[in-house]
Design a protein around this motif. Structure first.
Motif, PDB file in Angstrom:
ATOM      1  N   PRO A  37       0.943  -1.246   0.126  1.00 52.08           N
ATOM      2  CA  PRO A  37       0.233  -0.128  -0.030  1.00 52.08           C
ATOM      3  C   PRO A  37       0.943   1.131  -0.020  1.00 52.08           C
ATOM      4  O   PRO A  37       1.679   1.383   0.876  1.00 52.08           O
ATOM      5  CB  PRO A  37      -0.846   0.017   1.336  1.00 52.08           C
ATOM      6  CG  PRO A  37      -0.745  -1.630   1.607  1.00 52.08           C
ATOM      7  CD  PRO A  37       0.588  -2.288   1.172  1.00 52.08           C
ATOM      8  N   LEU A  38       0.635   2.217  -0.815  1.00 52.42           N
ATOM      9  CA  LEU A  38       1.453   3.370  -1.145  1.00 52.42           C
ATOM     10  C   LEU A  38       0.423   4.534  -1.252  1.00 52.42           C
ATOM     11  O   LEU A  38      -0.646   4.349  -1.834  1.00 52.42           O
ATOM     12  CB  LEU A  38       2.142   3.449  -2.257  1.00 52.42           C
ATOM     13  CG  LEU A  38       3.278   2.270  -2.427  1.00 52.42           C
ATOM     14  CD1 LEU A  38       3.800   2.298  -3.838  1.00 52.42           C
ATOM     15  CD2 LEU A  38       4.125   2.728  -1.237  1.00 52.42           C
ATOM     16  N   ASP A  39       0.975   5.683  -0.993  1.00 52.19           N
ATOM     17  CA  ASP A  39      -0.123   6.761  -1.397  1.00 52.19           C
ATOM     18  C   ASP A  39       0.986   8.073  -2.072  1.00 52.19           C
ATOM     19  O   ASP A  39       1.009   8.155  -3.232  1.00 52.19           O
ATOM     20  CB  ASP A  39      -0.707   7.605  -0.139  1.00 52.19           C
ATOM     21  CG  ASP A  39      -1.657   8.458  -0.406  1.00 52.19           C
ATOM     22  OD1 ASP A  39      -1.890   8.765  -1.817  1.00 52.19           O
ATOM     23  OD2 ASP A  39      -2.497   8.961   0.477  1.00 52.19           O
ATOM     24  N   CYS A  40       1.410   8.751  -1.086  1.00 50.10           N
ATOM     25  CA  CYS A  40       2.560   9.727  -1.736  1.00 50.10           C
ATOM     26  C   CYS A  40       3.808   9.361  -2.341  1.00 50.10           C
ATOM     27  O   CYS A  40       4.243  10.040  -3.291  1.00 50.10           O
ATOM     28  CB  CYS A  40       2.832  10.802  -0.221  1.00 50.10           C
ATOM     29  SG  CYS A  40       4.027   9.994   0.686  1.00 50.10           S
ATOM     30  N   ARG A  41       4.258   8.255  -1.872  1.00 48.85           N
ATOM     31  CA  ARG A  41       5.513   7.705  -2.585  1.00 48.85           C
ATOM     32  C   ARG A  41       6.778   8.787  -2.208  1.00 48.85           C
ATOM     33  O   ARG A  41       7.973   8.683  -2.705  1.00 48.85           O
ATOM     34  CB  ARG A  41       5.574   7.511  -4.246  1.00 48.85           C
ATOM     35  CG  ARG A  41       4.470   6.536  -4.513  1.00 48.85           C
ATOM     36  CD  ARG A  41       4.551   6.411  -5.970  1.00 48.85           C
ATOM     37  NE  ARG A  41       5.541   5.582  -6.301  1.00 48.85           N
ATOM     38  CZ  ARG A  41       5.439   4.195  -6.817  1.00 48.85           C
ATOM     39  NH1 ARG A  41       4.166   3.637  -6.771  1.00 48.85           N
ATOM     40  NH2 ARG A  41       6.531   3.439  -7.039  1.00 48.85           N
ATOM     41  N   ASP A  42       6.618   9.584  -1.338  1.00 51.43           N
ATOM     42  CA  ASP A  42       7.649  10.709  -1.126  1.00 51.43           C
ATOM     43  C   ASP A  42       8.043  10.708   0.341  1.00 51.43           C
ATOM     44  O   ASP A  42       8.538  11.677   0.813  1.00 51.43           O
ATOM     45  CB  ASP A  42       6.917  12.009  -1.464  1.00 51.43           C
ATOM     46  CG  ASP A  42       7.025  12.316  -2.910  1.00 51.43           C
ATOM     47  OD1 ASP A  42       7.858  11.793  -3.474  1.00 51.43           O
ATOM     48  OD2 ASP A  42       6.129  13.277  -3.259  1.00 51.43           O
ATOM     49  N   GLY A  43       7.756   9.728   1.056  1.00 50.09           N
ATOM     50  CA  GLY A  43       7.865   9.999   2.504  1.00 50.09           C
ATOM     51  C   GLY A  43       7.150  10.858   3.389  1.00 50.09           C
ATOM     52  O   GLY A  43       7.756  11.263   4.379  1.00 50.09           O
ATOM     53  N   ALA A  44       6.065  11.199   2.998  1.00 46.56           N
ATOM     54  CA  ALA A  44       5.235  12.183   3.711  1.00 46.56           C
ATOM     55  C   ALA A  44       3.745  11.696   4.438  1.00 46.56           C
ATOM     56  O   ALA A  44       3.697  12.180   5.328  1.00 46.56           O
ATOM     57  CB  ALA A  44       4.828  13.187   2.521  1.00 46.56           C
ATOM     58  N   CYS A  45       3.449  10.409   3.892  1.00 51.09           N
ATOM     59  CA  CYS A  45       2.014  10.072   4.559  1.00 51.09           C
ATOM     60  C   CYS A  45       2.200   8.845   5.675  1.00 51.09           C
ATOM     61  O   CYS A  45       1.341   8.820   6.118  1.00 51.09           O
ATOM     62  CB  CYS A  45       1.222   9.805   3.350  1.00 51.09           C
ATOM     63  SG  CYS A  45       1.720   8.168   2.514  1.00 51.09           S
ATOM     64  N   GLY A  46       3.029   8.187   5.285  1.00 47.12           N
ATOM     65  CA  GLY A  46       3.034   6.983   6.126  1.00 47.12           C
ATOM     66  C   GLY A  46       2.396   5.941   5.710  1.00 47.12           C
ATOM     67  O   GLY A  46       2.468   4.814   6.641  1.00 47.12           O
ATOM     68  N   THR A  47       1.828   5.891   4.584  1.00 48.82           N
ATOM     69  CA  THR A  47       0.928   4.635   4.292  1.00 48.82           C
ATOM     70  C   THR A  47       1.733   3.432   3.886  1.00 48.82           C
ATOM     71  O   THR A  47       1.463   2.350   4.186  1.00 48.82           O
ATOM     72  CB  THR A  47       0.420   5.126   2.801  1.00 48.82           C
ATOM     73  OG1 THR A  47      -0.281   6.372   3.210  1.00 48.82           O
ATOM     74  CG2 THR A  47      -0.774   3.902   2.354  1.00 48.82           C
ATOM     75  N   CYS A  48       2.949   3.529   3.532  1.00 48.02           N
ATOM     76  CA  CYS A  48       3.599   2.399   3.165  1.00 48.02           C
ATOM     77  C   CYS A  48       4.685   1.849   4.275  1.00 48.02           C
ATOM     78  O   CYS A  48       5.350   1.060   4.223  1.00 48.02           O
ATOM     79  CB  CYS A  48       4.890   2.756   2.013  1.00 48.02           C
ATOM     80  SG  CYS A  48       6.032   3.929   2.374  1.00 48.02           S
ATOM     81  N   LYS A  49       4.299   2.321   5.572  1.00 51.76           N
ATOM     82  CA  LYS A  49       5.170   1.836   6.798  1.00 51.76           C
ATOM     83  C   LYS A  49       4.882   0.297   7.083  1.00 51.76           C
ATOM     84  O   LYS A  49       4.015  -0.029   7.263  1.00 51.76           O
ATOM     85  CB  LYS A  49       4.671   2.526   8.008  1.00 51.76           C
ATOM     86  CG  LYS A  49       5.627   2.437   9.321  1.00 51.76           C
ATOM     87  CD  LYS A  49       4.918   3.344  10.363  1.00 51.76           C
ATOM     88  CE  LYS A  49       4.734   4.828   9.875  1.00 51.76           C
ATOM     89  NZ  LYS A  49       4.048   5.392  11.262  1.00 51.76           N
ATOM     90  N   VAL A  78       9.954   0.973   8.901  1.00 50.99           N
ATOM     91  CA  VAL A  78      10.709   1.724   7.850  1.00 50.99           C
ATOM     92  C   VAL A  78       9.625   2.023   6.903  1.00 50.99           C
ATOM     93  O   VAL A  78       8.320   1.779   6.886  1.00 50.99           O
ATOM     94  CB  VAL A  78      11.403   0.804   7.088  1.00 50.99           C
ATOM     95  CG1 VAL A  78      12.432   0.112   7.869  1.00 50.99           C
ATOM     96  CG2 VAL A  78      10.655  -0.646   6.573  1.00 50.99           C
ATOM     97  N   LEU A  79       9.692   3.214   5.881  1.00 50.39           N
ATOM     98  CA  LEU A  79       8.946   3.624   4.869  1.00 50.39           C
ATOM     99  C   LEU A  79       9.321   2.795   3.467  1.00 50.39           C
ATOM    100  O   LEU A  79      10.478   3.027   3.114  1.00 50.39           O
ATOM    101  CB  LEU A  79       8.879   4.976   4.756  1.00 50.39           C
ATOM    102  CG  LEU A  79       8.325   5.956   5.869  1.00 50.39           C
ATOM    103  CD1 LEU A  79       8.715   7.390   5.547  1.00 50.39           C
ATOM    104  CD2 LEU A  79       6.856   5.589   6.231  1.00 50.39           C
ATOM    105  N   THR A  80       8.566   1.780   3.235  1.00 51.57           N
ATOM    106  CA  THR A  80       9.280   0.920   1.937  1.00 51.57           C
ATOM    107  C   THR A  80       9.470   1.831   0.668  1.00 51.57           C
ATOM    108  O   THR A  80       9.942   1.545  -0.187  1.00 51.57           O
ATOM    109  CB  THR A  80       8.267  -0.254   1.649  1.00 51.57           C
ATOM    110  OG1 THR A  80       6.910   0.324   1.780  1.00 51.57           O
ATOM    111  CG2 THR A  80       8.397  -1.315   2.879  1.00 51.57           C
ATOM    112  N   CYS A  81       8.706   2.916   0.732  1.00 52.65           N
ATOM    113  CA  CYS A  81       8.784   3.970  -0.629  1.00 52.65           C
ATOM    114  C   CYS A  81      10.213   4.813  -0.433  1.00 52.65           C
ATOM    115  O   CYS A  81      10.617   5.287  -1.518  1.00 52.65           O
ATOM    116  CB  CYS A  81       7.699   4.870  -0.778  1.00 52.65           C
ATOM    117  SG  CYS A  81       7.572   6.193   0.366  1.00 52.65           S
ATOM    118  N   GLN A  82      10.884   4.474   0.776  1.00 56.17           N
ATOM    119  CA  GLN A  82      12.341   5.224   0.521  1.00 56.17           C
ATOM    120  C   GLN A  82      13.414   4.084   1.172  1.00 56.17           C
ATOM    121  O   GLN A  82      14.623   4.519   0.806  1.00 56.17           O
ATOM    122  CB  GLN A  82      12.186   6.250   2.148  1.00 56.17           C
ATOM    123  CG  GLN A  82      11.113   7.154   1.788  1.00 56.17           C
ATOM    124  CD  GLN A  82      11.302   7.888   0.719  1.00 56.17           C
ATOM    125  OE1 GLN A  82      12.507   8.588   0.562  1.00 56.17           O
ATOM    126  NE2 GLN A  82      10.599   8.316   0.165  1.00 56.17           N
TER     127      GLN A  82
END
Ligand code: FES
Length: 337
Positions: A37-49, A78-82
């Motif tokens: 699950p992803l939203d911003c992909r920029d390390g801003a929303c925490g959705t991918c935690k 971790v944030l998997t988008c980062q």
């Protein structure tokens, strides 16, 4: 060089992906058909935690505190988008495999050996080209389909995968579907289907002494774990207590002696519950846990056995006033016909 990332979903399914050090884990998963699950992909929303249980990784520089706090990062979130992997990693994803558009992997293999180790225990090995691609965490299980039926049974791997071959320890349940097949019908070369790997009972990074408690064929995940430890070594002491009901239930003793010879910090003992047993150690596993094994609570306990054993050990530890650093357990019950 790419790294293997085990993605453990909350429904027990595990999928392995390859991740290059230059790509994020979320991108690597997406490239291999898995949508964390992803939203911003920029390390801003925490959705991918997610939670990284083991491995070396770069957290990334771009995320904000709202998405991942320093405290969470210290705990292993971790944030998997980062996140970029720098070694093989195990990552717990707080979503089901279905939500992430994946499912358990399926394989076909053939029986390579069926060996009756005792009246109560059967060793099954299966082998096949497809199994060269099977990866699992030592301690995990698969669902094996009983040939000639639609039914499946769950068994822990008792070995690592080598040359497309894996093994299982199977309790011989009179009248049981898999037991009847294995004792009456199975032939080398018979086809078997399996799905997995599954489960959250697996060997974590060894950070302190381990106490391993096995009941009956609950020994299987531990022999797979010990195969891994024999390869990688351990600087911490490891002690296994293997409890069974009757003398004839004790199997794989040669293998355990071999582990004790190969792993410098590994010791084990066995015990038999039946009072009529001729074994030198009688009683239940709880009667053979010494204070040194609990190490004042600085211990990781792994337990695999039937539900009453899990309850008995949990109660015993509470009564000792000990709170182990970690207590991982797997309950199993034999299926009847
Ligand atoms: Fe928003 Fe990763 S998707 S922080």
């Amino acid at each position: 060089m790419s790294h293997k990332i085990a993605l453990n979903f909350e429904d027990g399914v595990t999928r392995f992906i390859d991740a290059n050090p230059s790509e994020t884990v979320a991108d690597a998963a997406y490239r291999q058909g898995i949508n964390i699950p992803l939203d911003c992909r920029d390390g801003a929303c925490g959705t991918c935690k997610c939670f990284a249980e083991s491995g070396e990784y770069d957290l990334g520089q771009e995320y904000i505190e709202d998405a991942l706090s320093e405290e969470e990062a210290d705990q292993g979130y971790v944030l998997t988008c980062q996140m970029r992997a720098q070694s093989d990693c195990v990552v717990r994803v707080p979503a089901s495999s279905d939500v992430c558009k994946t499912q358990q992997a399926t394989y076909q293999a053939a029986i390579s050996e069926v060996r009756q180790l005792s009246n109560s225990t059967i060793s099954l090995s299966i082998q096949g080209e497809a199994l060269n691609h099977l990866t699992f965490l030592p301690g995990q299980y698969v669902n094996l389909q009983v040939p000639g039926s639609e039914q499946t049974r769950a068994y822990s791997f008792s070995s690592l995968q080598k040359d497309g071959r894996v093994s299982f320890l199977i309790r011989n349940v009179p009248g049981g579907l898999m037991s009847s097949f294995l004792t009456e019908l199975a032939k080398v070369g018979d086809s078997m289907n399996l799905a997995g790997p599954l489960g959250s009972f697996y060997l974590r990074t060894i950070k302190r002494p381990l106490l391993l408690l096995a009941g009956g064929t609950g020994l299987a995940p531990f022999t797979a774990m010990l195969d891994t430890i024999a390869q990688k070594g351990s600087e911490h002491p490891l002690h296994l207590i293997y409890g069974v009901t009757n003398d004839f239930d004790l199997v794989e003793m040669d293998r355990l002696n071999d582990f004790a010879a190969r792993i410098p910090n590994f010791t084990f003992s066995a015990c038999v519950a039946n009072p009529a047993s001729s074994h030198p150690h009688k009683g239940y596993v709880t009667q053979h846990i010494a204070p040194t094994h609990l190490n004042g609570g600085d211990v990781d306990i792994y337990l695999c056995g039937p539900p009453p054993m899990v309850e008995a050990v949990s109660q015993y530890i509470r009564e000792q006033g000990i709170e182990p650093a970690n207590f991982y357990y797997e309950k199993f019950a034999a299926s009847a016909a």
